[in-house]
Write a protein that holds these residues in place. Structure first.
Motif, PDB file in Angstrom:
ATOM      1  N   TYR A   1       0.829  -1.203   0.000  1.00 22.52           N
ATOM      2  CA  TYR A   1       0.000   0.000   0.000  1.00 22.52           C
ATOM      3  C   TYR A   1       0.869   1.260   0.000  1.00 22.52           C
ATOM      4  O   TYR A   1       0.567   2.236  -0.685  1.00 22.52           O
ATOM      5  N   THR A   2       1.950   1.201   0.755  1.00 15.75           N
ATOM      6  CA  THR A   2       2.861   2.357   0.813  1.00 15.75           C
ATOM      7  C   THR A   2       3.530   2.599  -0.537  1.00 15.75           C
ATOM      8  O   THR A   2       3.590   3.736  -1.026  1.00 15.75           O
ATOM      9  N   THR A   3       4.013   1.523  -1.163  1.00 17.43           N
ATOM     10  CA  THR A   3       4.686   1.638  -2.463  1.00 17.43           C
ATOM     11  C   THR A   3       3.754   2.204  -3.531  1.00 17.43           C
ATOM     12  O   THR A   3       4.148   3.052  -4.333  1.00 17.43           O
ATOM     13  N   PHE A   4       2.506   1.739  -3.524  1.00 15.64           N
ATOM     14  CA  PHE A   4       1.555   2.153  -4.553  1.00 15.64           C
ATOM     15  C   PHE A   4       0.782   3.421  -4.165  1.00 15.64           C
ATOM     16  O   PHE A   4      -0.038   3.904  -4.946  1.00 15.64           O
ATOM     17  N   ASP A   5       1.042   3.909  -2.958  1.00 16.57           N
ATOM     18  CA  ASP A   5       0.381   5.122  -2.460  1.00 16.57           C
ATOM     19  C   ASP A   5      -1.139   4.996  -2.525  1.00 16.57           C
ATOM     20  O   ASP A   5      -1.846   5.884  -3.015  1.00 16.57           O
ATOM     21  N   LEU A   6      -1.644   3.879  -2.022  1.00 12.42           N
ATOM     22  CA  LEU A   6      -3.083   3.639  -1.961  1.00 12.42           C
ATOM     23  C   LEU A   6      -3.506   3.505  -0.495  1.00 12.42           C
ATOM     24  O   LEU A   6      -2.718   3.080   0.355  1.00 12.42           O
ATOM     25  N   ASP A   7      -4.749   3.853  -0.206  1.00  8.64           N
ATOM     26  CA  ASP A   7      -5.274   3.842   1.151  1.00  8.64           C
ATOM     27  C   ASP A   7      -5.980   2.512   1.438  1.00  8.64           C
ATOM     28  O   ASP A   7      -6.989   2.190   0.798  1.00  8.64           O
ATOM     29  N   LYS A   8      -5.469   1.770   2.399  1.00 10.16           N
ATOM     30  CA  LYS A   8      -6.057   0.482   2.755  1.00 10.16           C
ATOM     31  C   LYS A   8      -7.488   0.634   3.246  1.00 10.16           C
ATOM     32  O   LYS A   8      -8.331  -0.260   3.050  1.00 10.16           O
ATOM     33  N   GLN A   9      -7.792   1.769   3.859  1.00 10.50           N
ATOM     34  CA  GLN A   9      -9.137   1.997   4.393  1.00 10.50           C
ATOM     35  C   GLN A   9     -10.194   2.059   3.288  1.00 10.50           C
ATOM     36  O   GLN A   9     -11.389   1.877   3.561  1.00 10.50           O
ATOM     37  N   GLN A  10      -9.755   2.307   2.063  1.00 12.28           N
ATOM     38  CA  GLN A  10     -10.699   2.378   0.944  1.00 12.28           C
ATOM     39  C   GLN A  10     -10.877   1.032   0.240  1.00 12.28           C
ATOM     40  O   GLN A  10     -11.626   0.928  -0.730  1.00 12.28           O
ATOM     41  N   THR A  11     -10.186   0.013   0.739  1.00 12.19           N
ATOM     42  CA  THR A  11     -10.301  -1.329   0.164  1.00 12.19           C
ATOM     43  C   THR A  11     -11.532  -2.034   0.716  1.00 12.19           C
ATOM     44  O   THR A  11     -11.743  -2.062   1.929  1.00 12.19           O
ATOM     45  N   ALA A  12     -12.338  -2.594  -0.149  1.00  8.14           N
ATOM     46  CA  ALA A  12     -13.556  -3.296   0.269  1.00  8.14           C
ATOM     47  C   ALA A  12     -13.207  -4.520   1.107  1.00  8.14           C
ATOM     48  O   ALA A  12     -12.220  -5.206   0.847  1.00  8.14           O
ATOM     49  N   THR A  13     -14.017  -4.792   2.109  1.00  7.90           N
ATOM     50  CA  THR A  13     -13.851  -5.992   2.920  1.00  7.90           C
ATOM     51  C   THR A  13     -14.902  -7.019   2.502  1.00  7.90           C
ATOM     52  O   THR A  13     -15.911  -6.671   1.880  1.00  7.90           O
ATOM     53  N   VAL A  14     -14.676  -8.262   2.859  1.00  7.83           N
ATOM     54  CA  VAL A  14     -15.635  -9.317   2.532  1.00  7.83           C
ATOM     55  C   VAL A  14     -16.997  -9.013   3.158  1.00  7.83           C
ATOM     56  O   VAL A  14     -18.044  -9.195   2.526  1.00  7.83           O
ATOM     57  N   GLU A  15     -16.996  -8.529   4.398  1.00 10.51           N
ATOM     58  CA  GLU A  15     -18.264  -8.232   5.074  1.00 10.51           C
ATOM     59  C   GLU A  15     -19.064  -7.175   4.321  1.00 10.51           C
ATOM     60  O   GLU A  15     -20.261  -7.349   4.068  1.00 10.51           O
ATOM     61  N   THR A  16     -18.394  -6.069   3.954  1.00  7.27           N
ATOM     62  CA  THR A  16     -19.115  -4.991   3.269  1.00  7.27           C
ATOM     63  C   THR A  16     -19.559  -5.418   1.875  1.00  7.27           C
ATOM     64  O   THR A  16     -20.649  -5.054   1.426  1.00  7.27           O
ATOM     65  N   TYR A  17     -18.732  -6.207   1.208  1.00  7.99           N
ATOM     66  CA  TYR A  17     -19.075  -6.661  -0.141  1.00  7.99           C
ATOM     67  C   TYR A  17     -20.319  -7.549  -0.108  1.00  7.99           C
ATOM     68  O   TYR A  17     -21.266  -7.351  -0.882  1.00  7.99           O
ATOM     69  N   LEU A  18     -20.325  -8.528   0.805  1.00 14.12           N
ATOM     70  CA  LEU A  18     -21.462  -9.445   0.897  1.00 14.12           C
ATOM     71  C   LEU A  18     -22.706  -8.738   1.421  1.00 14.12           C
ATOM     72  O   LEU A  18     -23.823  -9.030   0.989  1.00 14.12           O
ATOM     73  N   GLN A  19     -22.509  -7.806   2.357  1.00 19.02           N
ATOM     74  CA  GLN A  19     -23.656  -7.064   2.881  1.00 19.02           C
ATOM     75  C   GLN A  19     -24.337  -6.266   1.778  1.00 19.02           C
ATOM     76  O   GLN A  19     -25.566  -6.225   1.690  1.00 19.02           O
ATOM     77  N   GLU A  20     -23.542  -5.641   0.927  1.00 18.84           N
ATOM     78  CA  GLU A  20     -24.105  -4.870  -0.182  1.00 18.84           C
ATOM     79  C   GLU A  20     -24.863  -5.781  -1.143  1.00 18.84           C
ATOM     80  O   GLU A  20     -25.961  -5.457  -1.600  1.00 18.84           O
ATOM     81  N   TYR A  21     -24.287  -6.955  -1.429  1.00 17.58           N
ATOM     82  CA  TYR A  21     -24.940  -7.901  -2.343  1.00 17.58           C
ATOM     83  C   TYR A  21     -26.276  -8.372  -1.780  1.00 17.58           C
ATOM     84  O   TYR A  21     -27.305  -8.314  -2.458  1.00 17.58           O
ATOM     85  N   PHE A  22     -26.258  -8.840  -0.526  1.00 13.85           N
ATOM     86  CA  PHE A  22     -27.483  -9.380   0.056  1.00 13.85           C
ATOM     87  C   PHE A  22     -28.530  -8.294   0.289  1.00 13.85           C
ATOM     88  O   PHE A  22     -29.735  -8.567   0.200  1.00 13.85           O
TER      89      PHE A  22
END
Length: 332
Positions: free
Chosen positions: A275-296
């Motif tokens: 994440y540091t090398t690519f300068d991306l924010d881990k907090q913006q990465t989807a989690t399994v819980e949020t992904y499945l919650q959105e689907y259901f």
């Protein structure tokens, strides 16, 4: 910068194409069937008809291309084998890219491919990594674990439809990642100097076992899963049987991947430095819980709407017509 995206109609490739177009890149997609890839053209991509297994079709596709992002892989339903697509085809693509003077080459591999020499897809990925590293191209290799999108067909839909959920062996925990998030790393790799001629894991926020995924799906759907465990010995037997038939080779090679899923060894890796090398924010990465919650949430809302429409239609049918009402009166 002109990008050639290979495998752009697939689960991951289409997200890479979408991300690249949204970020202003000129995107060209190598497709076997332009008719099936019209959505890419609608997004703004240029379509070039070609096939990894026909090297002569790659020269035109690579003309004027600055970077290649290779998201292609064979499917179990393909008439071609894993070797033909994931090895022969990739070797042809790497050679053609070098001849065309391509400046950057992004390749998707699988995490821990070097630990499973008897699994065809894993061994082919390992060999492709080595071939790419020795090609002289300026490459970046991203090693993936699993796609969140696959959880829907494997767990979500069977549980909703009261169908069996198949679980193999010891159920290796897997750090699933949303393909939209994987696409962020692929596009960012094009402009990160530290990513040149390097290999990185690109996996989700944590590893999940099959049992944990099932528990989440049960809670979100309000339904109980019909879990069926498939003994690894039986899968090996089926795999061996299929190798006697040419039409079964591809399926047998795919079944061999069950050795990875049933090993009990987690497909996961530390991501802090990535994440540091690519300068991306881990907090913006989807989690399994949020992904499945959105689907259901979406699917349960849709099911309620369908149930409401069904009930409304049923009530309309149950209303008596004037003719029936008058007949009842006359009979009295």
């Amino acid at each position: 910068m002109t990008l050639l995206i290979v495998g752009a109609t697939g689960t991951l490739g289409r997200q890479v194409a979408r991300r690249a177009i949204d970020e202003g890149y000129k995107v060209r997609c190598l497709v076997r069937s332009p008719k099936k890839a019209t959505f890419l053209k609608e997004w703004g991509a240029e379509l070039v008809k070609g096939d990894l297994c026909y090297p002569q079709s790659l020269e035109e596709a690579l003309e004027g291309v600055t970077a290649v992002i290779d998201a292609a892989t064979s499917r179990a339903t393909d008439s071609l084998t894993i070797k033909q697509v994931d090895w022969d085809g990739k070797v042809s693509l790497i050679q053609a890219a070098k001849t065309a003077g391509v400046e950057r080459f992004i390749f998707f591999s699988i995490l821990d491919a070097d630990k499973y020499p008897n699994v065809p897809l894993m061994e082919i990925k390992r060999c492709t990594e080595l071939y790419l590293a020795e090609s002289g191209l300026n490459y970046t290799i991203l090693r993936l674990a699993g796609f969140m999108q696959g959880l829907i067909g494997q767990y979500g839909i069977p549980i909703l439809e009261n169908q069996p959920v198949w679980v193999t062996g010891a159920s290796s925990p897997i750090a699933y990642m949303d393909t939209q998030d994987i696409a962020k790393f692929a596009i960012r790799a094009l402009n990160v100097p530290e990513a040149q001629k390097q290999t990185f894991p690109v996996v989700g926020t944590r590893a999940w076992s099959a049992e944990e995924i099932i528990n989440i799906c049960e809670r979100l759907s309000g339904k109980s899963a019909r879990v069926t465990r498939m003994p690894i010995g039986l899968l090996r037997g089926v795999q061996g049987l299929l190798r006697f038939f040419q039409w079964g080779w591809n399926v047998a090679d795919r079944l061999a991947f069950s050795e990875v899923l049933a090993s009990g060894r987690a497909l996961n890796a530390p991501m802090e430095e990535v994440y540091t090398t690519f300068d991306l924010d881990k907090q913006q990465t989807a989690t399994v819980e949020t992904y499945l919650q959105e689907y259901f949430s979406r699917i349960m809302k849709k099911l309620k709407e369908l149930d409401y429409e069904k009930t409304k239609t049923k009530k309309k049918k149950e209303k008596k017509t004037p003719f029936k009402q008058s007949s009842k009166v006359n009979s009295q």
